[in-house]
Design an enzyme around this catalytic site. Structure first.
Site, PDB file in Angstrom:
ATOM      1  N   ARG A 157       0.857  -1.183   0.000  1.00 49.35           N
ATOM      2  CA  ARG A 157       0.000   0.000   0.000  1.00 49.35           C
ATOM      3  C   ARG A 157       0.889   1.227   0.000  1.00 49.35           C
ATOM      4  O   ARG A 157       1.751   1.363   0.874  1.00 49.35           O
ATOM      5  CB  ARG A 157      -0.888   0.006   1.253  1.00 49.35           C
ATOM      6  CG  ARG A 157      -1.932   1.089   1.234  1.00 49.35           C
ATOM      7  CD  ARG A 157      -2.588   1.274   2.589  1.00 49.35           C
ATOM      8  NE  ARG A 157      -1.847   2.193   3.424  1.00 49.35           N
ATOM      9  CZ  ARG A 157      -2.323   2.754   4.544  1.00 49.35           C
ATOM     10  NH1 ARG A 157      -3.531   2.470   4.972  1.00 49.35           N
ATOM     11  NH2 ARG A 157      -1.590   3.588   5.246  1.00 49.35           N
TER      12      ARG A 157
ATOM     13  N   TYR B  74      -2.780  11.957   5.860  1.00 46.75           N
ATOM     14  CA  TYR B  74      -2.999  10.644   6.463  1.00 46.75           C
ATOM     15  C   TYR B  74      -1.961   9.640   5.935  1.00 46.75           C
ATOM     16  O   TYR B  74      -1.696   9.591   4.741  1.00 46.75           O
ATOM     17  CB  TYR B  74      -4.411  10.099   6.144  1.00 46.75           C
ATOM     18  CG  TYR B  74      -4.436   8.609   6.359  1.00 46.75           C
ATOM     19  CD1 TYR B  74      -4.468   8.100   7.644  1.00 46.75           C
ATOM     20  CD2 TYR B  74      -4.282   7.728   5.291  1.00 46.75           C
ATOM     21  CE1 TYR B  74      -4.373   6.739   7.865  1.00 46.75           C
ATOM     22  CE2 TYR B  74      -4.189   6.361   5.498  1.00 46.75           C
ATOM     23  CZ  TYR B  74      -4.237   5.878   6.789  1.00 46.75           C
ATOM     24  OH  TYR B  74      -4.121   4.539   7.011  1.00 46.75           O
TER      25      TYR B  74
ATOM     26  N   ASP C 119      -4.998   3.967   0.005  1.00 52.95           N
ATOM     27  CA  ASP C 119      -6.078   4.274   0.951  1.00 52.95           C
ATOM     28  C   ASP C 119      -6.361   5.776   0.910  1.00 52.95           C
ATOM     29  O   ASP C 119      -5.468   6.587   1.177  1.00 52.95           O
ATOM     30  CB  ASP C 119      -5.605   3.854   2.360  1.00 52.95           C
ATOM     31  CG  ASP C 119      -6.694   3.906   3.410  1.00 52.95           C
ATOM     32  OD1 ASP C 119      -7.770   4.482   3.144  1.00 52.95           O
ATOM     33  OD2 ASP C 119      -6.464   3.365   4.509  1.00 52.95           O
TER      34      ASP C 119
ATOM     35  N   HIS D   8      -8.704   7.126   2.806  1.00 53.41           N
ATOM     36  CA  HIS D   8      -9.095   7.430   4.193  1.00 53.41           C
ATOM     37  C   HIS D   8     -10.319   8.340   4.311  1.00 53.41           C
ATOM     38  O   HIS D   8     -10.295   9.348   5.024  1.00 53.41           O
ATOM     39  CB  HIS D   8      -7.895   7.993   4.974  1.00 53.41           C
ATOM     40  CG  HIS D   8      -7.800   7.428   6.358  1.00 53.41           C
ATOM     41  ND1 HIS D   8      -8.132   8.142   7.477  1.00 53.41           N
ATOM     42  CD2 HIS D   8      -7.451   6.194   6.796  1.00 53.41           C
ATOM     43  CE1 HIS D   8      -7.965   7.373   8.549  1.00 53.41           C
ATOM     44  NE2 HIS D   8      -7.556   6.186   8.162  1.00 53.41           N
TER      45      HIS D   8
ATOM     46  N   GLU E 263      -9.022   2.104  -1.387  1.00 55.03           N
ATOM     47  CA  GLU E 263      -9.710   1.901  -0.105  1.00 55.03           C
ATOM     48  C   GLU E 263     -10.340   3.177   0.427  1.00 55.03           C
ATOM     49  O   GLU E 263      -9.758   4.257   0.308  1.00 55.03           O
ATOM     50  CB  GLU E 263      -8.657   1.384   0.880  1.00 55.03           C
ATOM     51  CG  GLU E 263      -9.173   1.179   2.280  1.00 55.03           C
ATOM     52  CD  GLU E 263      -8.057   0.708   3.211  1.00 55.03           C
ATOM     53  OE1 GLU E 263      -7.051   0.153   2.720  1.00 55.03           O
ATOM     54  OE2 GLU E 263      -8.202   0.916   4.414  1.00 55.03           O
TER      55      GLU E 263
ATOM     56  N   GLU F  80     -13.306  -0.761   7.366  1.00 58.74           N
ATOM     57  CA  GLU F  80     -12.543  -0.877   8.615  1.00 58.74           C
ATOM     58  C   GLU F  80     -13.274  -0.260   9.802  1.00 58.74           C
ATOM     59  O   GLU F  80     -12.944  -0.582  10.940  1.00 58.74           O
ATOM     60  CB  GLU F  80     -11.140  -0.290   8.460  1.00 58.74           C
ATOM     61  CG  GLU F  80     -11.095   1.196   8.224  1.00 58.74           C
ATOM     62  CD  GLU F  80      -9.683   1.718   7.978  1.00 58.74           C
ATOM     63  OE1 GLU F  80      -8.924   1.067   7.239  1.00 58.74           O
ATOM     64  OE2 GLU F  80      -9.342   2.768   8.530  1.00 58.74           O
TER      65      GLU F  80
ATOM     66  N   ARG G 178     -13.546  -4.880   4.478  1.00 55.14           N
ATOM     67  CA  ARG G 178     -12.354  -4.719   5.320  1.00 55.14           C
ATOM     68  C   ARG G 178     -12.654  -4.838   6.819  1.00 55.14           C
ATOM     69  O   ARG G 178     -11.859  -4.411   7.647  1.00 55.14           O
ATOM     70  CB  ARG G 178     -11.742  -3.347   5.025  1.00 55.14           C
ATOM     71  CG  ARG G 178     -11.359  -3.153   3.578  1.00 55.14           C
ATOM     72  CD  ARG G 178      -9.879  -3.216   3.370  1.00 55.14           C
ATOM     73  NE  ARG G 178      -9.203  -2.264   4.233  1.00 55.14           N
ATOM     74  CZ  ARG G 178      -8.291  -2.602   5.136  1.00 55.14           C
ATOM     75  NH1 ARG G 178      -7.953  -3.854   5.332  1.00 55.14           N
ATOM     76  NH2 ARG G 178      -7.712  -1.665   5.864  1.00 55.14           N
TER      77      ARG G 178
ATOM     78  N   GLU H 279      -4.426  -7.204   5.744  1.00 58.41           N
ATOM     79  CA  GLU H 279      -3.540  -6.068   5.993  1.00 58.41           C
ATOM     80  C   GLU H 279      -2.609  -6.444   7.137  1.00 58.41           C
ATOM     81  O   GLU H 279      -3.041  -6.936   8.183  1.00 58.41           O
ATOM     82  CB  GLU H 279      -4.350  -4.826   6.389  1.00 58.41           C
ATOM     83  CG  GLU H 279      -3.449  -3.627   6.675  1.00 58.41           C
ATOM     84  CD  GLU H 279      -4.224  -2.377   7.107  1.00 58.41           C
ATOM     85  OE1 GLU H 279      -5.371  -2.512   7.566  1.00 58.41           O
ATOM     86  OE2 GLU H 279      -3.667  -1.278   6.983  1.00 58.41           O
TER      87      GLU H 279
ATOM     88  N   TRP I 142     -11.161  12.706   9.066  1.00 61.62           N
ATOM     89  CA  TRP I 142      -9.738  12.385   9.175  1.00 61.62           C
ATOM     90  C   TRP I 142      -9.459  11.089   8.461  1.00 61.62           C
ATOM     91  O   TRP I 142     -10.237  10.162   8.491  1.00 61.62           O
ATOM     92  CB  TRP I 142      -9.285  12.281  10.635  1.00 61.62           C
ATOM     93  CG  TRP I 142      -7.846  11.876  10.651  1.00 61.62           C
ATOM     94  CD1 TRP I 142      -6.755  12.638  10.335  1.00 61.62           C
ATOM     95  CD2 TRP I 142      -7.326  10.563  10.939  1.00 61.62           C
ATOM     96  NE1 TRP I 142      -5.609  11.904  10.399  1.00 61.62           N
ATOM     97  CE2 TRP I 142      -5.921  10.617  10.765  1.00 61.62           C
ATOM     98  CE3 TRP I 142      -7.926   9.354  11.306  1.00 61.62           C
ATOM     99  CZ2 TRP I 142      -5.099   9.501  10.958  1.00 61.62           C
ATOM    100  CZ3 TRP I 142      -7.110   8.252  11.501  1.00 61.62           C
ATOM    101  CH2 TRP I 142      -5.701   8.332  11.330  1.00 61.62           C
TER     102      TRP I 142
HETATM  103  C1  CS2 Z   1      -5.940   2.590   8.163  1.00 64.79           C
HETATM  104  C2  CS2 Z   1      -5.687   2.670   9.616  1.00 64.79           C
HETATM  105  O1  CS2 Z   1      -4.860   0.540   8.150  1.00 64.79           O
HETATM  106  C3  CS2 Z   1      -5.613   1.274   7.543  1.00 64.79           C
HETATM  107  O2  CS2 Z   1      -6.080   1.029   6.455  1.00 64.79           O
HETATM  108  O3  CS2 Z   1      -6.962   3.225   7.568  1.00 64.79           O
HETATM  109  O4  CS2 Z   1      -4.338   3.016   9.753  1.00 64.79           O
HETATM  110  C4  CS2 Z   1      -6.537   3.628  10.445  1.00 64.79           C
HETATM  111  O5  CS2 Z   1      -6.216   4.952  10.167  1.00 64.79           O
HETATM  112  C5  CS2 Z   1      -6.271   3.360  11.893  1.00 64.79           C
HETATM  113  O6  CS2 Z   1      -6.490   2.008  12.164  1.00 64.79           O
HETATM  114  C6  CS2 Z   1      -7.135   4.196  12.808  1.00 64.79           C
HETATM  115  O7  CS2 Z   1      -6.982   3.775  14.108  1.00 64.79           O
HETATM  116 MG    MG Z   2      -7.653   2.148   5.863  1.00 65.84          MG
END
Ligand code: CS2
Ligand code: MG
Length: 405
Positions: free
Chosen positions: A149, A161, A213, A215, A239, A265, A286, A342, A405
């Protein structure tokens, strides 16, 4: 024959970052471990476990995993929610661990046995400048990974991020009394991300799987544009393009792009992803094995996904402990729909508490064959490293308004 729960302990530990550990002991002395870490909100889930769930678990039959799941899920009345479901997830993990240890079998055997020999994994490459990102990608591939990634900085922004300027290891939660405030500008990101990712693709060639990602930052039409522009790069997935609450957004994105989509997630039950799956709005779900109520619930999600050729690809950042990672890999060995894991990796200090048992070899994870989840916990080391307040950042757009975020 019963195997009654005699003791339930909660330990919040911080070996470089915070984790909520759950320890369930049965009358005949079998110990099962669970993870209940909700990044930045650890004490809420610890209190829920300690104050509300531990007292009602003592005296229950540890063998009745599904019955306990139903009891806690239906019994809370309010249902769902990240704190509730992570707490149920931790209990579920600990009970599977106990069952495996009692029967002297790894959990994947109890789930029906192996459907694959190993689970494909990806990890993160991160660099503010594209040159640093390429170095990081090389480092990941040098460790034998076959999927990476890639996250880069964005010119004009001071924070993004997934990337920390000048620091190789990225960690989302920052130790502080308040969340850090980051800035965000989708236009700048959309101008830069396709160029940076194109450089990564040119650098690694066609055979390495490439992921990215976003985010939760984009609007549906921005997401569609990004998916379309990245099509020639043949990403493994894109993602969290948009926040998952607006599920219809994925129809709009799908109308414009064949780039595979991953989301989930922040989901904590099957109800969060059922419509995404059955309407084939996504390609990878996810959902994290602990955050969505444990192995017992997430295997149902993946079984549903299997009907629609959607693959399970659980969240595996450093903020879910090696116990959750172990549970994910155990499920991955036994779940036909499993597509990818992941594996962000952990700060070295995490090894003072957790000896995980699973192994990462040639870009694939294999489950431990030890009974239960196969993770050894050093309880003394966990207690010696107490909770240290840390929060995930918040983000503001350039006009100062809060954004995702
Ligand atoms: C993320 C995470 O792993 C990922 O794909 O989006 O790093 C996420 O930001 C964190 O788990 C938040 O606690
Ligand atoms: Mg993520």
């Amino acid at each position: 024959m019963t195997n009654l729960i005699s003791k339930v302990d909660v330990i919040v530990t911080s070996p470089a970052r915070n984790y909520v550990l759950l320890k369930i002991t049965t009358e005949d002395g079998v110990v099962g471990w669970g993870d209940a870490t909700v990044n930045g909100r650890e004490l809420a889930v610890a209190s829920y476990l300690r104050d509300h769930l531990a007292p009602i678990l003592v005296g229950r039959d540890a063998d009745r995993i599904e019955d306990t799941w139903q009891y806690l899920y239906r019994g809370v009345y309010w249902r769902r929610g990240p704190i509730n479901m992570a707490a149920i997830g931790a209990i579920d993990l600990a009970l599977w661990d106990i069952k495996g240890k009692s029967l002297n079998q790894p959990v994947y055997q109890l789930l029906g046995g192996k459907v694959r020999d190993r689970v494909l994994a990806y990890t993160h490459a991160t660099g503010w400048e594209t040159s640093e990102l390429l170095e990081s990608v090389d480092e990941v591939l040098g460790r034998g990974l076959r999927a990476v990634r890639a996250q880069s900085g964005v010119p004009g922004l001071s924070t993004v991020y997934g990337v920390t300027r000048g620091i190789k290891r990225y960690e989302p939660a920052k130790r502080d009394l308040r969340p850090l405030e980051e800035e965000w500008d989708s236009s700048a990101y959309l101008r830069h991300a396709p160029k940076a990712l194109a450089e990564v693709r040119a650098h690694i060639g066609d055979e390495v799987e490439l992921l990215h990602d976003a985010h939760h930052r984009l609007t549906p039409i921005q997401a569609a544009r990004l998916g379309k522009e990245l099509e020639p790069l043949h990403l493994f997935w894109l993602e969290d393009l948009t926040p998952t609450e607006n599920q219809e957004a994925f129809d709009l994105i799908r109308e414009h792009t064949t780039t595979p989509l991953a989301v989930g997630e922040v989901h904590n039950t099957i109800w969060d992803c059922k419509d995404l799956i059955i309407n084939q709005r996504i390609d990878y779900v996810r959902t994290c094995v602990m955050h969505a109520g444990g192995i017992s619930h997430v295997r149902k999600i993946f079984d549903l996904a299997d009907l629609y050729q959607v693959k399970g690809a659980p969240h595996g950042p450093s903020d879910v402990s090696p116990l959750t990672m172990a549970a994910s890999v155990q499920l991955g060995m036994a779940s036909p729909a499993f597509g990818m894991q992941e594996y962000m990796g952990y700060p070295e200090q995490v090894g003072t508490v957790f000896s995980p048992g699973y192994r990462l070899v040639d870009g694939y994870l294999t489950a431990s064959d030890a009974p239960g989840l196969g993770v050894e916990i050093d309880e003394d080391a966990a207690r010696e490293q107490p909770y240290d307040q840390a929060y995930l950042p918040v983000a503001r757009t350039l006009d100062g308004a809060i954004t995702n975020w």
